[in-house]
Design a protein around this motif. Structure first.
Motif, PDB file in Angstrom:
ATOM      1  N   ILE A  62       0.878  -1.169   0.000  1.00 19.78           N
ATOM      2  CA  ILE A  62       0.000   0.000   0.000  1.00 19.78           C
ATOM      3  C   ILE A  62       0.918   1.221   0.000  1.00 19.78           C
ATOM      4  O   ILE A  62       1.294   1.753   1.041  1.00 19.78           O
ATOM      5  CB  ILE A  62      -0.963  -0.019   1.201  1.00 19.78           C
ATOM      6  CG1 ILE A  62      -1.792  -1.304   1.184  1.00 19.78           C
ATOM      7  CG2 ILE A  62      -1.873   1.207   1.171  1.00 19.78           C
ATOM      8  CD1 ILE A  62      -2.640  -1.526   2.413  1.00 19.78           C
ATOM      9  N   PRO A  71       0.977   4.524  -0.565  1.00 18.49           N
ATOM     10  CA  PRO A  71       0.867   5.809   0.141  1.00 18.49           C
ATOM     11  C   PRO A  71       1.213   5.731   1.633  1.00 18.49           C
ATOM     12  O   PRO A  71       1.474   6.753   2.257  1.00 18.49           O
ATOM     13  CB  PRO A  71      -0.601   6.203  -0.052  1.00 18.49           C
ATOM     14  CG  PRO A  71      -1.000   5.524  -1.317  1.00 18.49           C
ATOM     15  CD  PRO A  71      -0.259   4.210  -1.280  1.00 18.49           C
ATOM     16  N   GLU A 104      -3.107  -2.269  -4.685  1.00 19.02           N
ATOM     17  CA  GLU A 104      -4.248  -2.082  -3.783  1.00 19.02           C
ATOM     18  C   GLU A 104      -5.121  -0.895  -4.179  1.00 19.02           C
ATOM     19  O   GLU A 104      -5.957  -0.460  -3.416  1.00 19.02           O
ATOM     20  CB  GLU A 104      -3.758  -1.911  -2.334  1.00 19.02           C
ATOM     21  CG  GLU A 104      -2.925  -3.054  -1.804  1.00 19.02           C
ATOM     22  CD  GLU A 104      -3.671  -4.382  -1.749  1.00 19.02           C
ATOM     23  OE1 GLU A 104      -4.919  -4.379  -1.667  1.00 19.02           O
ATOM     24  OE2 GLU A 104      -2.997  -5.424  -1.793  1.00 19.02           O
ATOM     25  N   GLN A 105      -4.890  -0.379  -5.396  1.00 14.52           N
ATOM     26  CA  GLN A 105      -5.636   0.772  -5.899  1.00 14.52           C
ATOM     27  C   GLN A 105      -5.615   1.939  -4.908  1.00 14.52           C
ATOM     28  O   GLN A 105      -6.562   2.697  -4.781  1.00 14.52           O
ATOM     29  CB  GLN A 105      -7.070   0.375  -6.254  1.00 14.52           C
ATOM     30  CG  GLN A 105      -7.134  -0.657  -7.373  1.00 14.52           C
ATOM     31  CD  GLN A 105      -6.481  -0.171  -8.658  1.00 14.52           C
ATOM     32  OE1 GLN A 105      -6.978   0.742  -9.286  1.00 14.52           O
ATOM     33  NE2 GLN A 105      -5.365  -0.755  -9.036  1.00 14.52           N
ATOM     34  N   ALA A 106      -4.499   2.043  -4.189  1.00 10.14           N
ATOM     35  CA  ALA A 106      -4.296   3.115  -3.214  1.00 10.14           C
ATOM     36  C   ALA A 106      -3.342   4.133  -3.825  1.00 10.14           C
ATOM     37  O   ALA A 106      -2.143   3.889  -3.926  1.00 10.14           O
ATOM     38  CB  ALA A 106      -3.735   2.546  -1.915  1.00 10.14           C
ATOM     39  N   SER A 165      -1.694   8.045  -4.369  1.00  7.91           N
ATOM     40  CA  SER A 165      -1.381   9.383  -3.884  1.00  7.91           C
ATOM     41  C   SER A 165      -0.546  10.051  -4.966  1.00  7.91           C
ATOM     42  O   SER A 165       0.148   9.382  -5.725  1.00  7.91           O
ATOM     43  CB  SER A 165      -0.621   9.344  -2.555  1.00  7.91           C
ATOM     44  OG  SER A 165       0.681   8.837  -2.750  1.00  7.91           O
ATOM     45  N   ASN A 213     -13.461   4.348  -8.575  1.00  5.65           N
ATOM     46  CA  ASN A 213     -13.410   4.420  -7.112  1.00  5.65           C
ATOM     47  C   ASN A 213     -12.646   5.648  -6.635  1.00  5.65           C
ATOM     48  O   ASN A 213     -13.035   6.282  -5.655  1.00  5.65           O
ATOM     49  CB  ASN A 213     -12.791   3.145  -6.530  1.00  5.65           C
ATOM     50  CG  ASN A 213     -13.748   1.986  -6.604  1.00  5.65           C
ATOM     51  OD1 ASN A 213     -14.954   2.160  -6.570  1.00  5.65           O
ATOM     52  ND2 ASN A 213     -13.209   0.784  -6.724  1.00  5.65           N
ATOM     53  N   SER A 214     -11.572   6.007  -7.320  1.00  2.50           N
ATOM     54  CA  SER A 214     -10.822   7.214  -6.952  1.00  2.50           C
ATOM     55  C   SER A 214     -11.679   8.451  -7.146  1.00  2.50           C
ATOM     56  O   SER A 214     -11.708   9.349  -6.307  1.00  2.50           O
ATOM     57  CB  SER A 214      -9.547   7.328  -7.794  1.00  2.50           C
ATOM     58  OG  SER A 214      -8.707   6.247  -7.543  1.00  2.50           O
TER      59      SER A 214
END
Length: 160
Positions: A87, A89, A122-124, A126, A147-148
């Motif tokens: 993850i 970010p 994780e499609q996380a 920043s 989702n973002s």
């Protein structure tokens, strides 16, 4: 005209997959995926971490060789994501940078290829990730935009 692009995520470190079941995963999922790519003329991409490719290579080097062949013949696109699925970010810049460098090293060793398209783990996302991917010679990144976008819209409403 409708253009469809499919991305398949390879992950041998998924929490519900026991190490001794990777053979089954290869037989029932990953080999059929390579066969599908070979048999069809569709836009299919495969993404895998360096760690996942390492674990597959230890179980079935033929799968790695077949993927390498499909990439070299441009039957499929390979998308990179670093050595481990992290993850980003939540992790310092130096570790994120090293994760991508190590992943690229493994991609070069196993596939004789370094990807220029990256997958955001994780499609996380920043905005600091853009520089890290650029610093590692990625030209594009893939992220789940819907989702973002929805998360940004919700945060904007909350801050209004």
């Amino acid at each position: 005209m409708l253009n469809v692009y499919s991305l398949f995520h390879i992950n041998t470190s998924f929490s519900s997959i026991e190490t001794n079941k990777i053979d089954v995963l290869l037989k029932k999922c990953y080999w059929p995926l390579l066969d599908l790519i070979k048999k069809t003329n569709t836009n299919i991409a495969i993404e895998a971490s360096g760690l996942s490719l390492d674990s597959i290579a230890k179980k079935d080097i033929r799968w790695i060789e077949k993927l390498k062949e499909l990439i070299s013949k441009e039957y499929c696109e390979f998308v990179g994501s670093g050595y481990c699925q992290i993850i980003s970010p939540l992790i310092p810049y130096t570790i994120n940078n090293y994760n991508l460098k190590l992943g690229n090293k493994i991609y070069k060793e196993l596939l004789n290829f370094i990807p220029i398209i990256g997958f955001i783990n994780e499609q996380a996302f920043s905005k600091s990730l853009i520089k890290i991917y650029k610093d590692n010679n990625y030209k594009a990144i893939i992220i789940d935009w819907e989702n973002s976008y929805n998360a940004d819209r919700k945060s904007t409403r909350l801050n209004s």
